[in-house]
Design a protein around this motif. Sequence first.
Motif, PDB file in Angstrom:
ATOM      1  N   GLY A  59       0.788  -1.170  -0.102  1.00  0.00           N
ATOM      2  CA  GLY A  59       0.034  -0.174   0.148  1.00  0.00           C
ATOM      3  C   GLY A  59       0.713   1.258   0.006  1.00  0.00           C
ATOM      4  N   THR A 180      -4.874   1.574   0.921  1.00  0.00           N
ATOM      5  CA  THR A 180      -3.371   1.564   1.122  1.00  0.00           C
ATOM      6  C   THR A 180      -3.216   1.041   2.465  1.00  0.00           C
ATOM      7  OG1 THR A 180      -3.786   3.986   1.695  1.00  0.00           O
ATOM      8  CG2 THR A 180      -2.897   3.395  -0.137  1.00  0.00           C
ATOM      9  N   SER A 204      -3.551   0.192  -5.563  1.00  0.00           N
ATOM     10  CA  SER A 204      -3.032  -0.599  -4.343  1.00  0.00           C
ATOM     11  C   SER A 204      -3.432  -2.102  -4.582  1.00  0.00           C
ATOM     12  CB  SER A 204      -3.418   0.131  -3.238  1.00  0.00           C
ATOM     13  OG  SER A 204      -4.763   0.353  -3.077  1.00  0.00           O
TER      14      SER A 204
END
Lengths: 244, 286
Positions: A59, A180, A204
Amino acid sequence: MVGTYAIFWREMVILRRRLIRVMASYAISPLLFLIAFGWGMGRSLQVEGMDYLTFMIPGLIALSSMSQTFSIAMDINISRFYWMTFEEFQTAPISSSSIVLGEVLSGMVRGMLASFIIFILAAAFGIRLNVNWALLLSVIFNTFMFASAAVITSMIVKSHADQASFNGFFIVPMSFLCGTFFPLSRFPEWAYLIAQVFPLTHASSCIRAAALGMDIPLISFLVMIIYSILFFLGAITCVKKASL
Amino acid sequence: MTPIVKPLIKTEALTKTYGSIIAVDNLDLEITEGEIFGFLGPNGAGKTTTCRILTTLTKPSSGHAFVSGFNVVEEPVKAKSGIGVVPQYLNVDGELSAYENLKLHGMLHGMEWGKMKMHIEKMLEFVQLSDRASSLVKTFSEGMKKRLMVARALLHEPKVLFLDEPTVGLDPQTRRNIWGIIRRINQERATIFLTTHYIEEAEVLCHRVGIIDYGRLIALDIPEQLLKRTGRFVVEMLDDDRSKARFFKNREDAGRFVASLDRDAIIRKSNLEDVFIKLTGRKVID
């Protein structure tokens, strides 16, 4: 494409001159996140069947590569409204697409550099990530997408203050709400659906899957490609409008 | 038979408006090869806007503008291929050295490396910056930056050079230095489009002068003709504590007028400022 190479060359000359400073600045906020969430929360915390640090680092790659890539927006903004150096590109016999491509490539280099630094930091924290083509492609599309978006915003906003506001309204919320730092499955359904609109959500999830050796979600990858094309074409239109 | 000289710069009813403000009003202009054309007028008259339209930085509201035969709106890349631009503000790249600034410019104009290297050295010498080639431009004085901008604009040997207020804010010595450079550039066959609000600059440098006020071209001719039309001699006198001027074709007529006055007056040669005053009732710099 002479214009693209010229613009990219300029950025690389400046980057090379400031490389140590730039790399140190790219390392600071990921390092603080790693200390706070890694050491602070401990590795005992489990998220989606893995320790939190392992979950968070991909992330961080998505986040850091996005924000460093997007930082070209402020640089272009300053070169347009403060130093006026952007006019040197606008009065050269080069197309708008070559200006955009030159700026996008230089933004991508920043994002790749930021990702590389996180790899080193992850290793220092004892996390080994898978390096594979899927990961590389995911980072490439993430940086391409946000570099193109950066060119769009730098052409639309009229001052440095507007640029900072844009970052505050879009980039900062995206940093935290796009999978993230925590899995989107913990969101209520409506928030989960909204998060799907943001490009970083897809970046992500692709980067995390690839870095952890899993199959990347093809729909997310496709969404990144679509955003990349749309933002790049949008950037060309905006540069054209900014001059003739 | 006289050869047909095609204009390098041409505008047809060129107009630019910003809301209700008319910055450029129906401008018709033709500038031929080899000329130093001066656009003279006060700040805000429309000189820079015209220059920006011709260099493809601003879109006209209506009318047409052509550079080297190319419409600046329809074929901007072609129109830009033969131009060099020196804007009125300093826009050299402070993060690059003088050499790198020129190299970037050469690359943007697709110059071949060997030729570019030779031209960079020649231009640095031309503007007397060879000894500072590797210094970062952010360490330069304003005069040095301006000279570098001239070198940069000339590097790719443009057919037309646009100089927007090239000496604004410079000290008298640097100003004369830049004038010398402009003359030499013109002698090497570049056509020059120059905007200025400095009377002396227009008089000393330009083959033809266009006087612009509130976006409208109010006079256009060689300086000699503009002065002749206004009157070559001026009598300046005080009238109710205000300076007044009267124009005369020759010194004799001016002398006879002064002799008939019951107060002090001076006789001097007229200049383009007087032309502007006669046409507008105002000074160029109010």
